[in-house]
Write an enzyme that holds these catalytic residues in place. Structure first.
Site, PDB file in Angstrom:
ATOM      1  N   HIS A  94       3.667  11.933  -3.278  1.00 22.92           N
ATOM      2  CA  HIS A  94       2.296  11.470  -3.021  1.00 22.92           C
ATOM      3  C   HIS A  94       1.619  12.433  -2.036  1.00 22.92           C
ATOM      4  O   HIS A  94       2.255  12.941  -1.118  1.00 22.92           O
ATOM      5  CB  HIS A  94       2.325  10.048  -2.455  1.00 22.92           C
ATOM      6  CG  HIS A  94       0.963   9.424  -2.452  1.00 22.92           C
ATOM      7  ND1 HIS A  94       0.028   9.696  -1.482  1.00 22.92           N
ATOM      8  CD2 HIS A  94       0.362   8.585  -3.336  1.00 22.92           C
ATOM      9  CE1 HIS A  94      -1.086   9.024  -1.754  1.00 22.92           C
ATOM     10  NE2 HIS A  94      -0.911   8.343  -2.874  1.00 22.92           N
ATOM     11  N   GLU A 166      -3.847  12.560  -9.101  1.00 14.90           N
ATOM     12  CA  GLU A 166      -4.633  11.967  -8.018  1.00 14.90           C
ATOM     13  C   GLU A 166      -5.335  13.077  -7.240  1.00 14.90           C
ATOM     14  O   GLU A 166      -4.713  13.688  -6.341  1.00 14.90           O
ATOM     15  CB  GLU A 166      -3.729  11.194  -7.054  1.00 14.90           C
ATOM     16  CG  GLU A 166      -2.969  10.061  -7.679  1.00 14.90           C
ATOM     17  CD  GLU A 166      -2.538   9.026  -6.633  1.00 14.90           C
ATOM     18  OE1 GLU A 166      -2.964   7.885  -6.754  1.00 14.90           O
ATOM     19  OE2 GLU A 166      -1.809   9.376  -5.691  1.00 14.90           O
TER      20      GLU A 166
END
Ligand code: 13P
Length: 247
Positions: A94, A166
């Site tokens: 992430h 993302e």
């Protein structure tokens, strides 16, 4: 055959186990009957024991995992520990970990290998920062992140792999990437993947970054988008459920 959609909640460091339990009780009281969308919750480690309680209705994921199997590693969690809690997915790489906790393309590749070799399914996070986007480096960054992440896997078996695109500048800003931008970058990701030997693994592409109940139906209809990785809008039962119902 209808390709399933996947709706993943990344709760980050929100919700202690009491709050997690409350959310899970409330969402499992709603109609989650199969609509070809898999609902996945990624709470923090203190809620691991809840996986067993609710996993007949929901799937669960962890937000990270160690790439080492050395029991003398303070503060880490192993593939084996997560698997023993019926954890199905693991988020890897992430951008918050890349930015704040020294996660690198190299450590991501080691985690991808460990998770691929386990019963769990990796959710690889990729995405460009605002500076990289402005410098027109998005293609190069995505290419590098994906190729490196896959570089240590020996593709012996066919399994699911999730890639969450993302854009870093869209995370937590309320400003999701635009329709054309998502479409173009998903197409690019697909092309990069198609040029890597994956032994026909089932690759699902998720979009993440300010997904909410108002933009979900438009984004899910973009070519190659199989689902979402959701932060803030996954914290409230009603908003998360409204997104799930649009998939
Ligand atoms: P937001 O949905 O809050 O933008 O967060 C996205 C994210 O980081 C999911 O992993």
């Amino acid at each position: 055959m209808i390709r399933k959609k996947i709706c993943v909640a990344n709760w980050k460091m929100n919700k202690n186990f009491v709050e997690s339990n409350d959310f899970l009780k409330k969402i499992t009281q709603k109609d989650l009957s199969p609509n070809s969308c898999e609902l996945v919750i990624c709470p923090s480690y203190d809620s691991l024991f809840l996986f067993d309680r609710f996993n007949s209705q929901l799937s669960f994921g962890a937000q990270d995992v160690s790439y080492l199997n050395n029991p003398s590693l303070t503060g880490e969690i192993s593939v084996d520990m997560l698997t023993s809690h019926n954890c199905k997915y693991v988020i890897i790489g992430h951008s918050e970990r890349r930015e704040l906790l020294n996660e690198t393309n190299e450590s991501v590749s080691l985690k991808m290998k460990e998770v691929y070799n386990s019963e769990m399914i990796p959710i690889l996070c990729i995405g460009e920062t605002l500076d990289e986007k402005l410098a027109k480096l998005t293609d190069e960054i995505l290419d590098k992140q994906i190729k490196k992440a896959f570089s240590k896997i020996d593709f012996k078996s066919q399994k699911d792999i999730l890639i969450a695109y993302e854009p870093v500048w869209a995370i937590g800003t309320g400003q999701a990437a635009g329709y054309n931008e998502i479409k173009q970058n998903m197409k690019l990701i697909k092309k990069i993947i198609n040029n890597i030997y994956t032994n026909n693994c089932n690759i699902y592409l998720l979009y993440g970054g300010s997904v909410n109940e108002n933009n979900a139906s438009q984004i899910i209809n973009i070519d190659n988008v199989d689902g979402f990785l959701i932060g803030s809008a996954s914290l409230k039962v009603d908003s998360f459920y409204k997104i799930f119902k649009q998939l």
